[in-house]
Scaffold this motif. Structure first.
Motif, PDB file in Angstrom:
ATOM      1  N   UNK A 228       1.086  -1.392  -0.274  1.00 43.81           N
ATOM      2  CA  UNK A 228      -0.151   0.213  -0.262  1.00 43.81           C
ATOM      3  C   UNK A 228       0.787   1.710  -0.015  1.00 43.81           C
ATOM      4  N   UNK A 229       1.837   1.439   0.636  1.00 40.03           N
ATOM      5  CA  UNK A 229       2.881   2.380   1.145  1.00 40.03           C
ATOM      6  C   UNK A 229       3.598   2.584   0.161  1.00 40.03           C
ATOM      7  N   UNK A 230       3.774   1.724  -0.691  1.00 46.20           N
ATOM      8  CA  UNK A 230       4.914   1.906  -2.333  1.00 46.20           C
ATOM      9  C   UNK A 230       3.591   1.618  -3.299  1.00 46.20           C
ATOM     10  N   UNK A 231       2.745   2.185  -3.212  1.00 42.18           N
ATOM     11  CA  UNK A 231       1.682   2.198  -4.338  1.00 42.18           C
ATOM     12  C   UNK A 231       1.428   3.784  -4.566  1.00 42.18           C
ATOM     13  N   UNK A 232       1.195   3.830  -2.720  1.00 40.41           N
ATOM     14  CA  UNK A 232       1.590   5.532  -3.424  1.00 40.41           C
ATOM     15  C   UNK A 232       2.595   6.403  -3.571  1.00 40.41           C
ATOM     16  N   UNK A 233       4.010   5.485  -2.802  1.00 38.11           N
ATOM     17  CA  UNK A 233       5.152   6.533  -3.043  1.00 38.11           C
ATOM     18  C   UNK A 233       5.414   6.496  -4.822  1.00 38.11           C
ATOM     19  N   UNK A 234       4.971   5.424  -5.407  1.00 41.60           N
ATOM     20  CA  UNK A 234       5.001   5.769  -6.916  1.00 41.60           C
ATOM     21  C   UNK A 234       4.299   6.923  -7.536  1.00 41.60           C
ATOM     22  N   UNK A 235       3.003   6.803  -6.983  1.00 42.66           N
ATOM     23  CA  UNK A 235       1.805   7.695  -7.766  1.00 42.66           C
ATOM     24  C   UNK A 235       2.587   8.876  -6.985  1.00 42.66           C
ATOM     25  N   UNK A 262      13.891   0.684  -2.013  1.00 43.16           N
ATOM     26  CA  UNK A 262      14.634   1.217  -2.066  1.00 43.16           C
ATOM     27  C   UNK A 262      15.170   1.464  -3.691  1.00 43.16           C
ATOM     28  N   UNK A 263      14.897   1.073  -4.451  1.00 43.15           N
ATOM     29  CA  UNK A 263      15.493   1.336  -5.927  1.00 43.15           C
ATOM     30  C   UNK A 263      14.319   2.718  -6.175  1.00 43.15           C
ATOM     31  N   UNK A 264      13.280   3.326  -5.538  1.00 42.00           N
ATOM     32  CA  UNK A 264      12.531   3.932  -6.047  1.00 42.00           C
ATOM     33  C   UNK A 264      12.604   5.243  -6.757  1.00 42.00           C
ATOM     34  N   UNK A 265      13.703   6.087  -5.912  1.00 41.05           N
ATOM     35  CA  UNK A 265      14.048   7.315  -6.295  1.00 41.05           C
ATOM     36  C   UNK A 265      15.197   7.436  -7.285  1.00 41.05           C
ATOM     37  N   UNK A 266      15.881   6.167  -7.444  1.00 40.79           N
ATOM     38  CA  UNK A 266      17.426   5.843  -8.267  1.00 40.79           C
ATOM     39  C   UNK A 266      16.846   5.531  -9.642  1.00 40.79           C
ATOM     40  N   UNK A 267      15.498   5.451  -9.974  1.00 40.01           N
ATOM     41  CA  UNK A 267      14.857   4.875 -11.131  1.00 40.01           C
ATOM     42  C   UNK A 267      14.328   6.156 -11.805  1.00 40.01           C
ATOM     43  N   UNK A 268      13.860   5.976 -13.213  1.00 38.06           N
ATOM     44  CA  UNK A 268      13.877   6.637 -13.934  1.00 38.06           C
ATOM     45  C   UNK A 268      12.184   6.815 -14.115  1.00 38.06           C
ATOM     46  N   UNK A 269      11.764   5.871 -14.308  1.00 37.11           N
ATOM     47  CA  UNK A 269       9.893   5.320 -14.612  1.00 37.11           C
ATOM     48  C   UNK A 269       9.845   3.684 -14.393  1.00 37.11           C
ATOM     49  N   UNK A 270       8.597   3.975 -14.306  1.00 41.15           N
ATOM     50  CA  UNK A 270       7.943   2.442 -13.252  1.00 41.15           C
ATOM     51  C   UNK A 270       8.484   1.307 -13.975  1.00 41.15           C
ATOM     52  N   UNK A 271       8.178   1.426 -15.454  1.00 41.77           N
ATOM     53  CA  UNK A 271       8.994   0.138 -16.382  1.00 41.77           C
ATOM     54  C   UNK A 271      10.366  -0.235 -15.518  1.00 41.77           C
ATOM     55  N   UNK A 272      10.645   0.955 -15.581  1.00 40.73           N
ATOM     56  CA  UNK A 272      12.771   0.693 -14.804  1.00 40.73           C
ATOM     57  C   UNK A 272      12.377  -0.447 -13.662  1.00 40.73           C
ATOM     58  N   UNK A 273      11.382   0.851 -12.745  1.00 42.95           N
ATOM     59  CA  UNK A 273      11.571   0.151 -11.223  1.00 42.95           C
ATOM     60  C   UNK A 273      11.050  -1.521 -10.912  1.00 42.95           C
ATOM     61  N   UNK A 274      10.141  -1.588 -11.998  1.00 39.77           N
ATOM     62  CA  UNK A 274       9.586  -2.797 -12.104  1.00 39.77           C
ATOM     63  C   UNK A 274       9.119  -4.084 -12.614  1.00 39.77           C
ATOM     64  N   UNK A 275      10.463  -3.770 -13.702  1.00 39.85           N
ATOM     65  CA  UNK A 275      11.102  -5.033 -14.476  1.00 39.85           C
ATOM     66  C   UNK A 275       9.859  -4.708 -15.850  1.00 39.85           C
ATOM     67  N   UNK A 276       9.391  -3.556 -16.321  1.00 46.52           N
ATOM     68  CA  UNK A 276       8.199  -3.290 -17.742  1.00 46.52           C
ATOM     69  C   UNK A 276       6.908  -4.593 -17.350  1.00 46.52           C
TER      70      UNK A 276
END
Length: 280
Positions: A228-235, A262-276
């Protein structure tokens, strides 16, 4: 109880968060919060306050929720790596422990004026009594109140945060952190049951739209609150949460969720974060 990611999200709301979490330390002048990664040695400072347009000290902040005998050496290593890149700056280290018993104590050979230890269980209960209407303090209630008192006070605490006269981004972060820690404390309750606990003072129409993004599925067990927290951080980070990403978060285990957080602030988009979205 999971705390680390929420602590760093809390610190990112600004200098009042720093004052509350360090038991009264204040930052003079403008500061910005961020993280620094030293690629060559694969070390990362998750929490750092750097001065804006002035020569005040830099604060490297680490949070410790488990006992680790090497934590002071780890902090000093990160201070040294940062100082090596910025030798002109004064760097101070603050190690924040959830409980005093978790501190292995600064080794004698490391004792230095620039290192400080803070114990949340030492001052948070008194601070909550002294500043009950401070949203930056109210958010910590799930960490320090017993379950019966927390259940009783949750509506007022939520109202304190929900109606706080702070920047919207900071208020949203505080709401997310408070909800996340409620899920951690009341793991046997469903999302709806926790919202019912809070809606004693918050009309459901105010929260329904806010919840709608996250109502497509309920993560199970220990991973529910983190998902739940990670979803909101992604938004907040990327602006939208595609359906494929929501489903992937809901089916992920705790270890994977922590890795993404841990990686959310070092990635440029959702695809890079979650693997596409086409990844199986």
């Amino acid at each position: 109880m999971k705390t680390d990611h929420a602590i760093y999200q809390f610190l990112a709301t600004g200098v009042e968060a720093f004052r509350v979490l360090t038991g009264g330390m204040t930052l003079t002048g403008l500061y910005h919060f961020g993280s620094v990664t030293f690629k060559g040695v694969e070390r990362r400072i998750d929490g750092i306050f750097e001065p804006d347009t002035h020569n005040g000290p830099v604060y490297v902040v680490e949070f410790q929720a488990q006992y680790q005998p090497e934590v002071w050496y780890n902090l000093l290593t990160k201070i040294g790596l940062y100082g090596e890149e910025h030798p002109e700056r004064e760097v101070r280290g603050v190690l924040i422990f959830l409980r005093k018993a978790l501190d292995p104590n600064i080794p004698k050979n490391l004792a230095a004026p620039g290192l400080s230890a803070v114990y949340l269980d030492d001052f948070l209960p008194a601070l909550l009594a002294q500043e009950p209407d401070n949203p930056f303090v109210a958010v910590f209630a799930p960490l320090i109140l017993d379950e019966e008192e927390l259940n009783q006070r949750a509506p007022h605490l939520w109202r304190t945060i929900h109606s706080a006269t702070v920047p919207e981004q900071a208020r949203t972060s505080l709401e997310q952190i408070f909800e996340f820690w409620l899920f951690e404390r009341f793991r046997t309750l469903t999302e709806q049951e926790i919202w019912n606990m809070l809606q004693a003072v918050i009309p459901i129409e105010e929260t329904r739209a806010y919840q709608s993004i996250f109502a497509k599925g309920e993560a199970k067990g220990e991973a529910k609150g983190e998902a739940l927290l990670l979803k909101r951080q992604i938004v907040r980070r990327f602006g939208t949460l595609p359906e494929w990403a929501s489903k992937r978060l809901e089916t992920a285990g705790t270890a994977q969720l922590e890795e993404w957080a841990e990686a959310i602030f070092d990635t440029k988009d959702i695809e890079q974060l979650l693997g596409g979205k086409d990844r199986k």
